[in-house]
Each structure stands twice: as structure tokens, then as C-alpha cells.
Design an enzyme around this catalytic site. Sequence first.
Site, PDB file in Angstrom:
ATOM      1  N   CYS A 159      -4.419   9.877   6.143  1.00 32.46           N
ATOM      2  CA  CYS A 159      -4.785  10.026   7.565  1.00 32.46           C
ATOM      3  C   CYS A 159      -5.538  11.336   7.799  1.00 32.46           C
ATOM      4  CB  CYS A 159      -3.546   9.930   8.443  1.00 32.46           C
ATOM      5  SG  CYS A 159      -2.150  10.917   7.883  1.00 32.46           S
TER       6      CYS A 159
HETATM    7  N1  LIG Z   1       2.407   7.061   9.128  1.00 33.71           N
HETATM    8  C1  LIG Z   1       1.127   7.393   9.011  1.00 33.71           C
HETATM    9  O1  LIG Z   1       0.476   7.885   9.949  1.00 33.71           O
HETATM   10  C2  LIG Z   1       0.411   7.167   7.707  1.00 33.71           C
HETATM   11  C3  LIG Z   1      -0.973   7.352   7.654  1.00 33.71           C
HETATM   12  C4  LIG Z   1      -1.650   7.156   6.431  1.00 33.71           C
HETATM   13  C5  LIG Z   1      -0.924   6.818   5.309  1.00 33.71           C
HETATM   14  N2  LIG Z   1       0.426   6.685   5.400  1.00 33.71           N
HETATM   15  C6  LIG Z   1       1.153   6.340   4.180  1.00 33.71           C
HETATM   16  O2  LIG Z   1       1.588   4.992   4.314  1.00 33.71           O
HETATM   17  C7  LIG Z   1       2.835   4.827   3.662  1.00 33.71           C
HETATM   18  C8  LIG Z   1       3.810   4.227   4.658  1.00 33.71           C
HETATM   19  O3  LIG Z   1       3.977   5.150   5.718  1.00 33.71           O
HETATM   20  P1  LIG Z   1       4.801   4.787   7.029  1.00 33.71           P
HETATM   21  O4  LIG Z   1       4.670   5.963   7.906  1.00 33.71           O
HETATM   22  O5  LIG Z   1       4.421   3.446   7.531  1.00 33.71           O
HETATM   23  O6  LIG Z   1       6.294   4.737   6.400  1.00 33.71           O
HETATM   24  P2  LIG Z   1       7.668   4.306   7.043  1.00 33.71           P
HETATM   25  O7  LIG Z   1       7.504   4.145   8.519  1.00 33.71           O
HETATM   26  O8  LIG Z   1       8.680   5.280   6.564  1.00 33.71           O
HETATM   27  O9  LIG Z   1       7.962   2.880   6.389  1.00 33.71           O
HETATM   28  C9  LIG Z   1       8.191   2.709   5.036  1.00 33.71           C
HETATM   29  C10 LIG Z   1       8.375   1.234   4.694  1.00 33.71           C
HETATM   30  O10 LIG Z   1       8.538   1.131   3.279  1.00 33.71           O
HETATM   31  C11 LIG Z   1       9.798   0.520   2.955  1.00 33.71           C
HETATM   32  N3  LIG Z   1      10.361   1.303   1.842  1.00 33.71           N
HETATM   33  C12 LIG Z   1      10.854   2.567   1.875  1.00 33.71           C
HETATM   34  N4  LIG Z   1      11.222   2.979   0.651  1.00 33.71           N
HETATM   35  C13 LIG Z   1      10.938   1.957  -0.186  1.00 33.71           C
HETATM   36  C14 LIG Z   1      11.092   1.761  -1.588  1.00 33.71           C
HETATM   37  N5  LIG Z   1      11.601   2.724  -2.369  1.00 33.71           N
HETATM   38  N6  LIG Z   1      10.724   0.577  -2.120  1.00 33.71           N
HETATM   39  C15 LIG Z   1      10.215  -0.406  -1.325  1.00 33.71           C
HETATM   40  N7  LIG Z   1      10.033  -0.286   0.005  1.00 33.71           N
HETATM   41  C16 LIG Z   1      10.402   0.884   0.567  1.00 33.71           C
HETATM   42  C17 LIG Z   1      10.643   0.607   4.219  1.00 33.71           C
HETATM   43  O11 LIG Z   1      11.496  -0.519   4.359  1.00 33.71           O
HETATM   44  P3  LIG Z   1      12.848  -0.683   3.523  1.00 33.71           P
HETATM   45  O12 LIG Z   1      13.355   0.704   3.238  1.00 33.71           O
HETATM   46  O13 LIG Z   1      13.733  -1.492   4.432  1.00 33.71           O
HETATM   47  O14 LIG Z   1      12.477  -1.439   2.272  1.00 33.71           O
HETATM   48  C18 LIG Z   1       9.585   0.568   5.325  1.00 33.71           C
HETATM   49  O15 LIG Z   1       9.255  -0.760   5.649  1.00 33.71           O
HETATM   50  C19 LIG Z   1       3.243   6.220   3.164  1.00 33.71           C
HETATM   51  O16 LIG Z   1       2.935   6.348   1.812  1.00 33.71           O
HETATM   52  C20 LIG Z   1       2.415   7.164   3.991  1.00 33.71           C
HETATM   53  O17 LIG Z   1       2.106   8.377   3.323  1.00 33.71           O
HETATM   54  C21 LIG Z   1       1.109   6.816   6.568  1.00 33.71           C
END
Ligand SMILES: NC(=O)c1ccc[n+]([C@@H]2O[C@H](COP(=O)([O-])OP(=O)(O)OC[C@H]3O[C@@H](n4cnc5c(N)ncnc54)[C@H](OP(=O)(O)O)[C@@H]3O)[C@@H](O)[C@H]2O)c1
Length: 348
Positions: A159
Site C-alpha cells: 500500500c
Molecule cells: N490492510 C491493508 O491496507 C493492506 C494493504 C496492502 C497489502 N496488505 C497485505 O495484505 C495481506 C492481508 O492483509 P489484511 O490487512 O487484509 O489482513 P487481516 O485483516 O489481518 O486478515 C488476514 C486474513 O488471513 C487469514 N490468516 C491469518 N493468518 C493465517 C495463516 N497463518 N494461514 C492462513 N490464513 C491466515 C485470516 O483468517 P483466519 O485466521 O481465520 O484463517 C484473515 O482472513 C497482508 O499480507 C498485508 O500486508 C494489506
Amino acid sequence: MSKEDIMFKTRVGIIGATGYSGMELLKILSRHSRVELTLVSSRAEKNTKITDYFPFLDKKYDTLLFSDIILEEIKEKCDLVFFATPSGTAKDLAPKLYHLGLKIIDISGDFRLSSIEDYQKWYQYDHPYPDLLNEVLYSLPEINRDMAEGESFISNPGCYPTSILLPLTPILKNISYSQPLIIDAKSGVTGAGKKVNPLYLFSEMNENFLAYKIAGTHQHIPEIEKYLSKWSGQNALINFNPHLLPLDRGILSTIYLPGLSEKEASIGTQSLIQAYKNEKFVKVLEKGLPKIKDVVHTNQCHIGFQYDKRTGCLILVSVIDNLLKGASGQAVQNMNLMLGIDEGEGLC
Ligand SMILES: NC(=O)c1ccc[n+]([C@@H]2O[C@H](COP(=O)([O-])OP(=O)(O)OC[C@H]3O[C@@H](n4cnc5c(N)ncnc54)[C@H](OP(=O)(O)O)[C@@H]3O)[C@@H](O)[C@H]2O)c1
């Protein structure tokens, strides 16, 4: 195109579908005409109907339940998989699915850097597939979209990097710049994901504003320097300092290029205007400065600029929605390119 081609839908899975990026992917993909959602994972919500967890989804998804991550099942049900998981998850799972013939788009940082050493230093883990780091395409469509068509494994930009690479790349392609660039970036709280942390409690964040991971410690630094150097053809060094805003979503990055003459600054800003004049999702404002409110819930990046004659400094300001242009919107743009369909499908 034949009738069969028109009817063909790519079967898509989302690993990490209950998170913030996963939720945005669900919203976009559920209105996308060329994909069918066939698998959504969440370990915590296994067997929950996705329409119970996200009531905004159409009733046609009533039969889709969150599932555990079972490689055989993913292989059976999907042609393409998005990883919307915290860093450290896709590095083990995505290569296995890729080697089974599935297309992959990783929204995490697991395939953005170059070497085992980078991952030890910036993400504190040992990368199990260092050879793939040179094979996976890092795709920021407005910069290198020509490479994405037909690709099978794309690493989606971070991001903050999106909000910084878009304004800086055209400028640094056209003026020579050897000083460290100063970047002061601010993000809404969804940027940290759905994790439970006392810092992100409403009572801590509301009416508050703070810096974090300053002075060369944020994991997006090597990603920004790597691609800025690669795409501009000159060694980029950044002084990157992020801040947390008391907002749900949105990023505003202020970028300072001190030591530029008015002529150099003008060459830079003209290049910026030219680079994006035909783009759907990137707008360079020639009047006024961009605001987060104008881009939240859109896949757009707005960029503004001003030259400070008094100090000889070019200042750029960019805004994006961290969950859309900074994550899931851009990931769908990349999927559309990969599949050779209209880049804006599902996003406009
Ligand atoms: N948030 C942002 O603004 C943003 C922007 C750009 C990129 N990103 C990247 O996108 C990714 C997701 O971010 P997010 O903010 O959407 O995260 P999040 O809200 O914390 O969601 C994480 C998701 O992954 C699952 N998860 C967590 N640990 C896991 C594991 N060990 N194995 C399989 N599934 C797992 C969780 O569900 P369960 O635990 O129930 O399986 C949940 O559905 C990250 O790598 C982040 O750096 C985020």
C-alpha cells in the site's frame, strides 16, 4: 471471441477471506462478470456461510462456506488464487499451488523482495523459495502492465509503495537525483489488518496521531528502493517515516525532493502529467492538492505537486485507499491483465 470464450468464467479462490483485503476482494469479485468465486478460506470461521459473516453479499453466495486450507480442494475448485494473508503465509503455500498449475496473486509481501537475506532482515523469516523471487512478476499496472498478460504468478505491490512509486517513477525516469528522498506517509488503521492489538483500540486511536517504525525500519523500504531504482535507472535511497491516522482507511504520502532547480522540478512534473494523462485510475491534479476523502472506496490514486522556490524543494502529495489501489483493487487490476480482459472490469 467465440460464445464459449464469452461465457467462460475463471474459478477464483481467496485465502484469508475474512480479513480487510479479503473482504474488499469479495466485494469486487462478487460483481465481476468474468470470475466465479469457488473457495474462500478462514481457519477461524471454517464452515460459516459467507453471507452470514458478510451480510452485504448477494444471496446467491448462501451455499459458499469458509473453509480450511486444503491443497487438494483448492486445486480441484480453483484456476486462480488470491493470497490475502499476513506475511509469512503465502511463501509456503503459494509456490505449491503454482507448481500444481494454478495462477497466483499474492497481496502480501512474501514475493516482493530479491533474496533470502532481504527476508531475514526485513521480514525476519527464512524464505523457502528464493529461486521464485526472480520469477514472480511485481506488477504495478500503470508502470509495467505490458508484462502482466499471460503471467501465472504476480506479487501485488504494498500500500505505501503504491502511493510512492506512482508519483516518483515518472519523475526519476526524467531527472537525475542522487540525494535521499524524504517521505512522510500516513495510513488509516485498516492498514494494520484485523489483528488484536491494544494500540488499535478505538479509545487509543480516536483523536490521536502517531509515528511508528521510523528511521529506516519499515519493511516497505527495500520494496520501494528496489523498484524505484529498477524503473528509474538510478540508485534510489529513501528516508521513509510512516504515521497512523485516526481514520479507517486511506493513505496520504508527502514526498520531498530537496535540492532541485525550478527547471528540473518542471521537467519532473511535466513527466508526471504526461505519464498518467490517459490512465483510468491515476490522476495528476494540476490545481490544488489531493485529499483522502476523494479516493476512499475507489481504485484511484490522486497526485498533486508544488515547488517551494524559497528552499528549492519539489513536494509531491499522493492519496490512495489502502485497501483498494493499495491492495485488492490493484490485485483485481492485475488479475484482469493476467487473464487478458478489460483492466477495469469490476473496478469502475
Ligand atoms: N490492510 C491493508 O491496507 C493492506 C494493504 C496492502 C497489502 N496488505 C497485505 O495484505 C495481506 C492481508 O492483509 P489484511 O490487512 O487484509 O489482513 P487481516 O485483516 O489481518 O486478515 C488476514 C486474513 O488471513 C487469514 N490468516 C491469518 N493468518 C493465517 C495463516 N497463518 N494461514 C492462513 N490464513 C491466515 C485470516 O483468517 P483466519 O485466521 O481465520 O484463517 C484473515 O482472513 C497482508 O499480507 C498485508 O500486508 C494489506
